[in-house]
Design an enzyme around this catalytic site. Sequence first.
Site, PDB file in Angstrom:
ATOM      1  N   CYS A 159       0.827  -1.208   0.000  1.00 33.20           N
ATOM      2  CA  CYS A 159       0.000   0.000   0.000  1.00 33.20           C
ATOM      3  C   CYS A 159       0.865   1.263   0.000  1.00 33.20           C
ATOM      4  CB  CYS A 159      -0.883   0.027   1.240  1.00 33.20           C
ATOM      5  SG  CYS A 159      -1.862  -1.447   1.445  1.00 33.20           S
ATOM      6  N   ARG A 189       5.004  -0.002  -6.284  1.00 34.72           N
ATOM      7  CA  ARG A 189       5.001  -0.768  -5.027  1.00 34.72           C
ATOM      8  C   ARG A 189       4.049  -1.971  -5.105  1.00 34.72           C
ATOM      9  NH1 ARG A 189       6.623   2.439  -0.404  1.00 34.72           N
ATOM     10  NH2 ARG A 189       5.274   1.150   0.859  1.00 34.72           N
ATOM     11  N   TRP A 205      -3.047  -2.702  -1.464  1.00 32.79           N
ATOM     12  CA  TRP A 205      -2.653  -4.086  -1.800  1.00 32.79           C
ATOM     13  C   TRP A 205      -3.399  -4.945  -0.800  1.00 32.79           C
ATOM     14  CZ3 TRP A 205       0.190  -8.223   0.366  1.00 32.79           C
ATOM     15  CH2 TRP A 205       0.727  -9.135  -0.545  1.00 32.79           C
ATOM     16  N   ASN A 247      -1.852   2.229   5.855  1.00 30.10           N
ATOM     17  CA  ASN A 247      -0.968   1.116   5.468  1.00 30.10           C
ATOM     18  C   ASN A 247      -0.682   0.314   6.723  1.00 30.10           C
ATOM     19  OD1 ASN A 247      -0.796   2.311   3.008  1.00 30.10           O
ATOM     20  ND2 ASN A 247       1.348   2.911   3.168  1.00 30.10           N
ATOM     21  N   GLY A 248      -0.577  -0.999   6.591  1.00 33.22           N
ATOM     22  CA  GLY A 248      -0.266  -1.830   7.762  1.00 33.22           C
ATOM     23  C   GLY A 248      -1.448  -2.704   8.115  1.00 33.22           C
ATOM     24  N   GLU A 259      18.621 -16.875  -7.967  1.00 38.66           N
ATOM     25  CA  GLU A 259      18.156 -15.547  -8.355  1.00 38.66           C
ATOM     26  C   GLU A 259      17.558 -15.565  -9.768  1.00 38.66           C
ATOM     27  OE1 GLU A 259      17.396 -12.946  -7.002  1.00 38.66           O
ATOM     28  OE2 GLU A 259      17.503 -11.358  -8.492  1.00 38.66           O
ATOM     29  N   LYS A 275      13.740 -14.528 -10.672  1.00 37.74           N
ATOM     30  CA  LYS A 275      13.409 -13.476 -11.659  1.00 37.74           C
ATOM     31  C   LYS A 275      12.394 -14.003 -12.672  1.00 37.74           C
ATOM     32  CE  LYS A 275      14.372 -10.549 -10.175  1.00 37.74           C
ATOM     33  NZ  LYS A 275      15.086 -10.497  -8.960  1.00 37.74           N
ATOM     34  N   GLU A 290       8.916 -14.494 -11.052  1.00 34.52           N
ATOM     35  CA  GLU A 290       8.248 -13.241 -10.671  1.00 34.52           C
ATOM     36  C   GLU A 290       7.578 -12.540 -11.829  1.00 34.52           C
ATOM     37  OE1 GLU A 290      11.668 -11.195  -8.757  1.00 34.52           O
ATOM     38  OE2 GLU A 290      10.203 -10.750  -7.195  1.00 34.52           O
ATOM     39  N   HIS A 301      19.864 -35.833  -6.842  1.00 35.57           N
ATOM     40  CA  HIS A 301      19.191 -36.208  -5.593  1.00 35.57           C
ATOM     41  C   HIS A 301      17.681 -35.983  -5.661  1.00 35.57           C
ATOM     42  CE1 HIS A 301      23.010 -36.948  -3.699  1.00 35.57           C
ATOM     43  NE2 HIS A 301      23.435 -35.746  -4.056  1.00 35.57           N
ATOM     44  N   LYS A 314       6.558  -4.127  -4.144  1.00 36.82           N
ATOM     45  CA  LYS A 314       7.977  -3.779  -4.141  1.00 36.82           C
ATOM     46  C   LYS A 314       8.580  -3.915  -2.761  1.00 36.82           C
ATOM     47  CE  LYS A 314      11.840  -2.370  -5.890  1.00 36.82           C
ATOM     48  NZ  LYS A 314      12.620  -3.430  -6.572  1.00 36.82           N
TER      49      LYS A 314
HETATM   50  O1  M6R Z   1      13.525  -4.593  -0.111  1.00 35.29           O
HETATM   51  P1  M6R Z   1      14.108  -5.934   0.195  1.00 35.29           P
HETATM   52  O2  M6R Z   1      15.415  -6.167  -0.494  1.00 35.29           O
HETATM   53  O3  M6R Z   1      14.214  -6.225   1.648  1.00 35.29           O
HETATM   54  O4  M6R Z   1      13.081  -6.967  -0.419  1.00 35.29           O
HETATM   55  C1  M6R Z   1      13.227  -8.331  -0.240  1.00 35.29           C
HETATM   56  C2  M6R Z   1      12.357  -9.098  -1.206  1.00 35.29           C
HETATM   57  O5  M6R Z   1      11.015  -8.825  -0.987  1.00 35.29           O
HETATM   58  C3  M6R Z   1      12.702  -8.751  -2.656  1.00 35.29           C
HETATM   59  O6  M6R Z   1      14.052  -8.994  -2.944  1.00 35.29           O
HETATM   60  C4  M6R Z   1      11.833  -9.562  -3.623  1.00 35.29           C
HETATM   61  O7  M6R Z   1      12.184 -10.898  -3.587  1.00 35.29           O
HETATM   62  C5  M6R Z   1      11.953  -8.964  -5.022  1.00 35.29           C
HETATM   63  N1  M6R Z   1      10.684  -8.930  -5.642  1.00 35.29           N
HETATM   64  C6  M6R Z   1      12.907  -9.703  -5.876  1.00 35.29           C
HETATM   65  O8  M6R Z   1      12.896  -9.334  -7.203  1.00 35.29           O
END
Ligand code: M6R
Length: 607
Positions: free
Chosen positions: A2, A27, A73, A99-100, A480, A484, A487, A503, A602
Amino acid sequence: MCGIVGYCGPKNATGILLDGLKRLEYRGYDSAGIAVQNAGRVDVAKRTGKIQDLRSVVPPSFAGNCGIGHTRWATHGGVTDANAHPHSDASGKIAVVHNGIIENYVQLKARLSSEGFVFASETDSEVLAHLIAYHYDGDLEKAVRATLAQVKGTYGIAAMHADEVGRIVGARNGSPLVVGVGDGEMLLASDVTAMIAHTKQVVYMEDGEIVTMTRDGFSITDLKDRKLDKKVDSVTWDLDEIEKEGFACFMEKEIFEQPETIARTLSGRLDPEYATGKLGGLNMTSRELLGVRRIKIVAAGTSWHAGLVGAYLIESLARIPASAELSSELRYRNSVVEQDTLYFAVTQSGETADTLYAMRELKRKGARVLGICNVVGSTIARESDGGVYTHAGPEIAVASTKAFTSQLAVFYSFALLMARMRDMSVSAGARYVKGLQAVPELVRGVLKQRDLIQTIAKKYSRARDFLFLGRGLEYPVALEGALKLKEISYIHAEGYSAGEIKHGPIALINEETPSIFLVPDDSLREKVISNMKEIKARRGPIIAFCCEGDDEVAAIADDTVTLPKTDELFYPFLMVVPLQLFAYFCALELGRDVDQPRNLAKSVTVE
Ligand code: M6R
C-alpha cells in the site's frame, strides 16, 4: 504494498494526489482512491484497478487544496471498490488512509458495531475512521491520538476532517511515512518518490510519531503529545531517476543501468593504495572488525541471494565462518546470539517487515546489526548500528536487478576488507581490486548480448518449467535467475545446486523442461559439465551461460550465451545480468506486466 500520499497547499490537490499515486504504482496495488476537502465536505473517489481507472471516475468538481490518497494491496477483505481507501465515518466528514494491519480490528469492530457504527467494508482499516469519529470533539489530532491508543498493530496513516480545512494528521508505527516540506505547501507520503516532483526537503517519521500539517508548516509529537525536534533531510536523487528515459519499462532501464550502478557502489569503497576495502559507515574500528569471529546475514528474496554470495565470499576470502538466513525464519526462531558475531540485514527497500523484525529481535538480544540498504533514510538504515548504502538509485521495477548487483558490490568490498585484515596478501588484494574495478565494463559487454538472449527467450518462453543450475558462487545466482523468471513471467522455475539434481530434481527432466546451466571457467567447471551430461542423457534441453571460447560446453548445450573471462570470484556479476535479461524477454514475449507483476509488491511491509 500500500502507498499513501497527502497534500496541503495553494494548488489543486487532485492532480497532485493522482500523480503521486502514479509514482507509487511500482510498489504493487490492486485499488486506489483519493479524498479531497471541498467546501465543508470531503469528496471521496475510489475503485479497483489502475490509477488511470481512478482518474476516469474523479469528477472535475474535486477541486480542493487539501487531500489524501492511497494505493491498496489487499490483505483484509477482497479487491473491491468498498474495500479501497480512503475510508470514511458515517457523517462523511472524516477520511482516512492506512498502510499496515490493525491486529485487534475484530474486537474494535464488534465494540463499535454494538454502539451503532455501521461498516461499509471488510477491511481492518475502516475501524480507524469510526474510532476517530467516536473520539472527535473538534480536534482531529486529539482524536487520532486517542484512536491510536486503542489500536494494536502496524500503521502509517493520513486523516482529514471536513471541518478542519487545510489540515492533515498522519501517524506512523511500523509502516513508513515521510513529510515533504515544500515552499508554501506540505506533503505526506509513504515513500519519497510520491513527492519528489514537489520537494526534496523531507522529514522521516519514526514509529510512535504523529504529524499535523497545514500549508504553512508541520509539527511532530510523540504519542504522549510531547513536541519533537526533527531534522529536515535533503533527498540526493532527481526526478529523472524515476523516469523510464526511453526504455520500454523500468526493469529494462534498471538492468541496463548496472555498469554505472555497480561502479557507483564501488566508488570510494576500494583503496587501491593499500589493496583493501573502505567502508566508513560500518561504525566499527579495525580492532572491532578483527574481533569478529562469525558473520550472519539476514534478508529476504533477492537480497537473501546476495547474502548467500556474500557469505560464500567472506568465508572463502576472510576465513570467517559466514552464513545467510531468511529473515522470515530467523525472526521466529530463538536464535543464539554470540558476542563476537556480526550481523548484516540486507535490503533494497529498508522496509521489509521480516528483515526489520529479525533485526529488532537480534538487537534486543544484544547483537550488532549492520544494514546494507538502498533506500536512504529507510527504517532499517536508521535502526541499524551502521552499514553501507548501495547507492544504486531508486529501483522502481518490482523485480530487483540493479539493487542485487550493488549488494554484491558491497559484499565484495567488505570481504576484501576483512580478508586483508587476515590472510590476504597485498599483491592478492591488488589483483582483487583490479578485477573488481573491471566488473562494470565487463557487465557492459554482457549487455551487448541482448539480441541473442531475446532470441533464446523467444524460443523457450512457452516452456512450463525451468531448472536453473549452478555451483559454488553460481548457486545463489541460479536461485536468483529462477526467482526473476517466476516473478515476472509466471513460468515455474527452480534454482538448484547443479550437484544436487541427481538427488531428486532430475526426475523432472524431459524434452520439454529446459535447464539453464551457469558454467563459468572456474574450479567447478568440470563438475558442472558432468551435470550437464546427466541432463543431456535424459534429452533435457540445455541453455548454457559459459565463457567465450568454451567449445566443450557449447557442444553439449542446445543454446549458448558466452561471457568474457575474469577471475572466478567475479562471475556472479556477469552471470546474473543475462539471467535478468532472459527473464525480462520471456515476460515480454508472454505479454506480462513486467514492472508490476501480479500479486507482488515492491517492499513487503506486512508479514
Ligand atoms: O527490499 P528488500 O530487499 O528487503 O526486499 C526483499 C524481497 O522482498 C525482494 O528482494 C523480492 O524478492 C523482489 N521482488 C525480488 O525481485
